[in-house]
Write a protein that holds these residues in place. Structure first.
Motif, mmCIF file in Angstrom:
data_model
loop_
_atom_site.group_PDB
_atom_site.id
_atom_site.type_symbol
_atom_site.label_atom_id
_atom_site.label_comp_id
_atom_site.label_asym_id
_atom_site.label_seq_id
_atom_site.Cartn_x
_atom_site.Cartn_y
_atom_site.Cartn_z
ATOM 1 N N LEU A 259 10.728 20.766 -4.119
ATOM 2 C CA LEU A 259 11.751 20.003 -3.394
ATOM 3 C C LEU A 259 11.517 18.517 -3.624
ATOM 4 C CD1 LEU A 259 13.996 19.824 -1.146
ATOM 5 C CD2 LEU A 259 12.106 19.748 0.519
ATOM 6 N N ARG A 260 12.573 17.797 -4.032
ATOM 7 C CA ARG A 260 12.443 16.349 -4.175
ATOM 8 C C ARG A 260 13.100 15.649 -2.978
ATOM 9 N NH1 ARG A 260 14.899 12.182 -7.560
ATOM 10 N NH2 ARG A 260 15.083 11.260 -5.500
ATOM 11 N N GLY A 261 12.700 14.412 -2.751
ATOM 12 C CA GLY A 261 13.323 13.621 -1.693
ATOM 13 C C GLY A 261 12.570 12.309 -1.550
ATOM 14 N N PHE B 260 10.391 6.409 0.546
ATOM 15 C CA PHE B 260 10.320 4.973 0.239
ATOM 16 C C PHE B 260 11.228 4.780 -0.981
ATOM 17 C CE2 PHE B 260 6.221 6.166 2.128
ATOM 18 C CZ PHE B 260 6.153 5.271 3.188
ATOM 19 N N LYS B 261 12.392 4.203 -0.766
ATOM 20 C CA LYS B 261 13.348 4.105 -1.860
ATOM 21 C C LYS B 261 13.300 2.739 -2.544
ATOM 22 C CE LYS B 261 15.672 6.650 -3.101
ATOM 23 N NZ LYS B 261 15.281 7.682 -4.106
ATOM 24 N N PRO B 262 13.159 2.725 -3.862
ATOM 25 C CA PRO B 262 13.187 1.452 -4.591
ATOM 26 C C PRO B 262 14.628 1.079 -4.910
ATOM 27 C CG PRO B 262 12.708 3.252 -6.097
ATOM 28 C CD PRO B 262 13.030 3.874 -4.765
ATOM 29 N N SER C 239 20.154 13.210 -13.439
ATOM 30 C CA SER C 239 20.975 12.599 -12.385
ATOM 31 C C SER C 239 21.020 11.084 -12.531
ATOM 32 C CB SER C 239 20.425 12.968 -11.005
ATOM 33 O OG SER C 239 20.305 14.363 -10.878
ATOM 34 N N HIS C 240 19.817 10.460 -12.622
ATOM 35 C CA HIS C 240 19.792 8.996 -12.725
ATOM 36 C C HIS C 240 20.293 8.517 -14.084
ATOM 37 C CE1 HIS C 240 17.394 9.619 -9.112
ATOM 38 N NE2 HIS C 240 17.872 8.448 -8.750
ATOM 39 N N ALA C 241 20.186 9.372 -15.102
ATOM 40 C CA ALA C 241 20.710 8.987 -16.418
ATOM 41 C C ALA C 241 22.232 8.973 -16.382
ATOM 42 C CB ALA C 241 20.201 9.965 -17.476
ATOM 43 N N PRO D 36 17.646 15.946 -2.333
ATOM 44 C CA PRO D 36 18.439 14.718 -2.215
ATOM 45 C C PRO D 36 17.740 13.515 -2.828
ATOM 46 C CG PRO D 36 17.385 15.228 -0.124
ATOM 47 C CD PRO D 36 17.073 16.367 -1.039
ATOM 48 N N CYS D 37 18.528 12.500 -3.150
ATOM 49 C CA CYS D 37 17.945 11.234 -3.605
ATOM 50 C C CYS D 37 17.007 10.743 -2.507
ATOM 51 C CB CYS D 37 19.065 10.225 -3.848
ATOM 52 S SG CYS D 37 18.468 8.589 -4.281
ATOM 53 N N ALA D 38 17.563 10.583 -1.290
ATOM 54 C CA ALA D 38 16.770 10.082 -0.166
ATOM 55 C C ALA D 38 16.760 11.106 0.959
ATOM 56 C CB ALA D 38 17.363 8.772 0.351
ATOM 57 N N ILE E 278 16.427 16.958 -10.285
ATOM 58 C CA ILE E 278 17.869 16.811 -10.114
ATOM 59 C C ILE E 278 18.240 16.539 -8.652
ATOM 60 C CG2 ILE E 278 18.286 19.305 -9.831
ATOM 61 C CD1 ILE E 278 20.603 18.883 -11.886
ATOM 62 N N GLU E 279 19.250 15.682 -8.472
ATOM 63 C CA GLU E 279 19.663 15.343 -7.106
ATOM 64 C C GLU E 279 20.765 16.278 -6.606
ATOM 65 O OE1 GLU E 279 18.246 10.723 -6.857
ATOM 66 O OE2 GLU E 279 20.380 11.062 -7.191
ATOM 67 N N VAL E 280 20.507 16.841 -5.425
ATOM 68 C CA VAL E 280 21.449 17.762 -4.789
ATOM 69 C C VAL E 280 21.576 17.321 -3.337
ATOM 70 C CG1 VAL E 280 21.852 20.179 -4.129
ATOM 71 C CG2 VAL E 280 20.644 19.661 -6.267
ATOM 72 N N SER F 31 22.445 7.473 -0.362
ATOM 73 C CA SER F 31 22.151 6.884 -1.682
ATOM 74 C C SER F 31 22.475 7.890 -2.780
ATOM 75 C CB SER F 31 20.694 6.414 -1.774
ATOM 76 O OG SER F 31 19.819 7.492 -1.782
ATOM 77 N N ASP F 32 22.991 7.371 -3.882
ATOM 78 C CA ASP F 32 23.276 8.142 -5.094
ATOM 79 C C ASP F 32 24.166 9.367 -4.888
ATOM 80 O OD1 ASP F 32 21.960 6.283 -6.611
ATOM 81 O OD2 ASP F 32 20.125 7.458 -6.890
ATOM 82 N N GLY F 33 25.131 9.251 -3.983
ATOM 83 C CA GLY F 33 26.048 10.372 -3.750
ATOM 84 C C GLY F 33 26.860 10.725 -4.995
ATOM 85 N N LEU F 34 27.231 9.723 -5.762
ATOM 86 C CA LEU F 34 28.098 9.964 -6.929
ATOM 87 C C LEU F 34 27.431 10.853 -7.981
ATOM 88 C CD1 LEU F 34 30.837 9.297 -8.244
ATOM 89 C CD2 LEU F 34 29.767 7.272 -9.266
ATOM 90 N N GLN F 35 26.110 10.780 -8.038
ATOM 91 C CA GLN F 35 25.425 11.571 -9.067
ATOM 92 C C GLN F 35 24.790 12.846 -8.490
ATOM 93 O OE1 GLN F 35 22.828 8.343 -10.069
ATOM 94 N NE2 GLN F 35 21.029 9.277 -9.160
ATOM 95 N N SER F 36 25.028 13.097 -7.187
ATOM 96 C CA SER F 36 24.402 14.264 -6.554
ATOM 97 C C SER F 36 25.287 15.496 -6.712
ATOM 98 C CB SER F 36 24.163 13.994 -5.070
ATOM 99 O OG SER F 36 23.264 12.905 -4.937
HETATM 100 MN MN MN Z 1 18.493 8.568 -6.638
#
Ligand code: MN
Ligand code: PEP
Length: 338
Positions: free
Chosen positions: A126-128, A131-133, A272-274, A102-104, A298-300, A309-314
């Motif tokens: 695994l990404r996650g 601390f979100k900027p 994802s962020h692109a 996930p993004c967060a 990649i965000e899943v 956060s960032d649901g649209l690109q997940s």
């Molecule tokens: Mn994100």
């Protein structure tokens, strides 16, 4: 570095260029034409000398750099490709490393279910974000150190290495023993205190390209981490700002080829962020693997519609599974594995 004097520049002006070169421990070679003098400034460290130091002198018409302004990240300095080891995993080898999550980090259940799904489909990291900027201070800022604890628990339970973003050197204590890869985000690519701290930590790091940074500036940022004694730098292209508005950022796919040519460091791509939209993400991910990226970030999310956060690109779980099958075929076509 080539210093071209103005036509008719005085002997004194040429001498001051030569004197400055010597002060900077460089050799010089003078080319005296009929009405113009060209001074070649020679030395292995000229890439680290600012062209301004010569451009500012009277009688100088132009200064042209020959050496690249980054050093440790360059192929000239280190010809063989670098592989970054994360436990048993190698980034920059034949295998393409997919990092997903996930993004967060929102909760234990969210992270754990995502981790199980992505790892069962071939993700190796695994990404996650804890601390979100975030662009706005009113957006969800992440769970902070509680998020790091959640990630650490999932890491221990499933034995999967994890990557999370560090936004401030103060968070190093909370993260250093819990995170396998420290991510420096796009907004912090030129946060030099952070780059030094990550360098001193010796921990593998993902250095994202700044959203308005050139490849050269990005590799100079990598030099900060490398020069602080950390050779474990993985570059990540995540899209840059251009005049295009149909995507969140423009994925500069050519930077993969440029980095492979000019640097020895491994490079991964974050589609994802692109893209900024789930429907575009798989296509960009496939383009990245075809272009020679060493990995994908990649965000899943288990429930993108309700993501904090960032649901649209997940990607949903099923979209991620489909993408992994497609990526395997492309990896094979370019002589890689996933
Ligand atoms: Mn994100
Ligand atoms: C992220 O990967 O969570 C992130 C914030 O990405 P970027 O720094 O590329 O915007």
């Amino acid at each position: 570095m080539i210093v071209e004097m103005k036509s008719g520049a005085s002997q004194e002006e040429v001498d001051s260029v030569v004197e400055r070169a010597h002060k900077l421990s460089c050799d010089v070679q003078l080319n005296i034409g009929t009405n113009k003098v060209v001074v070649a400034i020679l030395g292995a460290h000229t890439g680290q000398i600012s062209t301004d130091l010569f451009e500012v002198l009277p009688g100088v018409a132009s200064v042209t750099r020959i050496m690249r302004p980054y050093k440790l990240a360059s192929r000239e300095f280190h010809e063989e490709p670098t592989t970054v080891k994360v436990g048993d995993l190698e980034v920059g080898g034949k295998g393409i490393v997919v990092m997903a999550g996930p993004c967060a980090i929102e909760s234990y259940n969210q992270l754990r279910s995502t981790a199980e799904h992505v790892s069962s489909h071939g993700a190796r990291v695994l990404r996650g974000g804890a601390f979100k900027p975030r662009t706005s201070p009113f957006s969800f800022q992440g769970l902070g150190s509680d998020g790091v604890e959640v990630m650490y628990r999932v890491r221990k339970e499933l034995g999967i290495p994890v990557v999370s973003e560090i936004t401030d050197p103060h968070y190093l204590d909370a993260m250093i023993d819990r995170v396998d890869i420290l991510q420096v985000g796009a907004r912090n690519m030129q946060n030099y205190a952070l780059l030094r701290a990550v360098g001193e930590s010796q921990r593998p790091c993902i250095l994202k390209r700044g959203l308005a940074a050139t490849v050269t500036e990005w590799l100079q940022a990598a030099d900060y981490v490398l020069s602080a004694g950390n050779p474990n730098v993985i570059l990540c292209e995540r899209g840059i700002r251009t005049y295009e508005t149909t995507t969140r950022f423009t994925l500069d796919i050519s930077s993969v080829a440029v980095v492979k040519r000019d640097s020895h460091l491994p490079i991964i791509v974050d589609p994802s962020h692109a893209a900024g939209h789930f429907a575009l993400v798989p296509k960009l991910a496939k383009a990245a693997v075809a272009a020679g990226a060493d990995g994908i970030l990649i965000e899943v999310h288990p429930d993108p519609v309700n993501a904090l956060s960032d649901g649209l690109q997940s990607l949903t779980f099923s979209d991620f599974a489909t993408l992994m099958d497609d990526l395997r075929a492309i990896a094979q076509a370019v002589g890689r594995t996933i």
